[in-house]
Design a protein around this motif. Sequence first.
Motif, PDB file in Angstrom:
ATOM      1  N   UNK A  81     -14.019  -3.576   0.166  1.00 35.56           N
ATOM      2  CA  UNK A  81     -12.656  -3.032   0.139  1.00 35.56           C
ATOM      3  C   UNK A  81     -12.729  -1.500   0.092  1.00 35.56           C
ATOM      4  N   UNK A  82     -13.062  -0.881   1.228  1.00 33.83           N
ATOM      5  CA  UNK A  82     -13.303   0.569   1.214  1.00 33.83           C
ATOM      6  C   UNK A  82     -12.063   1.440   1.070  1.00 33.83           C
ATOM      7  N   UNK A  83     -10.869   0.889   1.335  1.00 34.46           N
ATOM      8  CA  UNK A  83      -9.681   1.729   1.294  1.00 34.46           C
ATOM      9  C   UNK A  83      -8.621   1.205   0.343  1.00 34.46           C
ATOM     10  N   UNK A  84      -7.883   2.140  -0.195  1.00 33.67           N
ATOM     11  CA  UNK A  84      -6.674   1.871  -0.957  1.00 33.67           C
ATOM     12  C   UNK A  84      -5.527   2.338  -0.075  1.00 33.67           C
ATOM     13  N   UNK A  85      -4.409   1.603  -0.093  1.00 29.45           N
ATOM     14  CA  UNK A  85      -3.246   2.000   0.698  1.00 29.45           C
ATOM     15  C   UNK A  85      -1.987   1.917  -0.151  1.00 29.45           C
ATOM     16  N   UNK A  86      -1.075   2.820   0.120  1.00 35.91           N
ATOM     17  CA  UNK A  86       0.258   2.779  -0.471  1.00 35.91           C
ATOM     18  C   UNK A  86       1.253   2.966   0.654  1.00 35.91           C
ATOM     19  N   UNK A  87       2.284   2.139   0.675  1.00 39.86           N
ATOM     20  CA  UNK A  87       3.385   2.274   1.645  1.00 39.86           C
ATOM     21  C   UNK A  87       4.692   2.194   0.868  1.00 39.86           C
ATOM     22  N   UNK A  88       5.515   3.202   1.037  1.00 40.30           N
ATOM     23  CA  UNK A  88       6.787   3.214   0.321  1.00 40.30           C
ATOM     24  C   UNK A  88       7.746   2.190   0.913  1.00 40.30           C
ATOM     25  N   UNK A  89       8.600   1.662   0.045  1.00 44.23           N
ATOM     26  CA  UNK A  89       9.655   0.742   0.479  1.00 44.23           C
ATOM     27  C   UNK A  89      11.039   1.308   0.179  1.00 44.23           C
ATOM     28  N   UNK A  90      11.097   2.267  -0.751  1.00 43.08           N
ATOM     29  CA  UNK A  90      12.385   2.832  -1.149  1.00 43.08           C
ATOM     30  C   UNK A  90      12.153   4.122  -1.926  1.00 43.08           C
ATOM     31  N   UNK A  91      13.111   5.039  -1.813  1.00 44.21           N
ATOM     32  CA  UNK A  91      13.121   6.258  -2.624  1.00 44.21           C
ATOM     33  C   UNK A  91      14.440   6.283  -3.375  1.00 44.21           C
TER      34      UNK A  91
END
Length: 182
Positions: A81-91
Motif C-alpha cells: 500500500x504505497x500511497x495514501x489518498x484523500x478526496x474531498x466530498x464537501x466543504x
Amino acid sequence: MANTKWTLDPLHSELGFKIKHLMITNVSGSIKNFNIEMDTKEEDFATAQVRLTADIASISTNNEQRDAHLRNGDFFDTDNHPQMEFRSTKVEDKGDENFTLVGELTLKGVSKPVRLDVEYSGVTKDPWGGERAGFTVTGKIKRSDWGISFNSVLETGGVALSDEVKINAEVQLVKHPAEVIA
C-alpha cells in the motif's frame, strides 16, 4: 462560471503528524512526498474539490530505524500500500475564513470518512506575478480505523502509542489560469 485549478507548491508546504508516545510526549513526523490539487469555482474555496496523494514510503520521524518499522506490515505496509489518498466530498464554510473539509481518506486499502479543520490564510501575488493561497489544516484520526493497531502494553498499564493521530499541514497552492466552462 470559470473553474480555477490550484496545485501544490511543495517547497512551501508540509504534511505532518503527531502521536503520543508512552503517554507522556508526542513523536512528530512528516510525509515528504505528497501532492495536492484543488479545483474551485472562481476563487470560492467553499466550492473546493480537493485531492491529495502521498507516498507513504517518504515518511520521516528523523529516526531511520523507526521509519523502517513504520513502513513494514506492523504499520503502513508500504510494499503493498504505497500511497495514501484523500478526496474531498464537501466543504463546510464556518465563517471567519475557516472551513471544515469533509472527505474520504484511503490508507492501507481502507477508505474512511474524515473531517479536517481548515484555516484560510489568504491569497497573495508572488514575486513572479502569480497568485498563491495559503491554508493550515488540522485534524485527528484513529489509526485503528485503518487497521493500524500495533502497540505494546506498558508495565504501568498504559500503552506505548496512542490510537489518536493528530494531523497538521501547511499548504501553499499556486493558481492556474481560469478555464471557462460552457
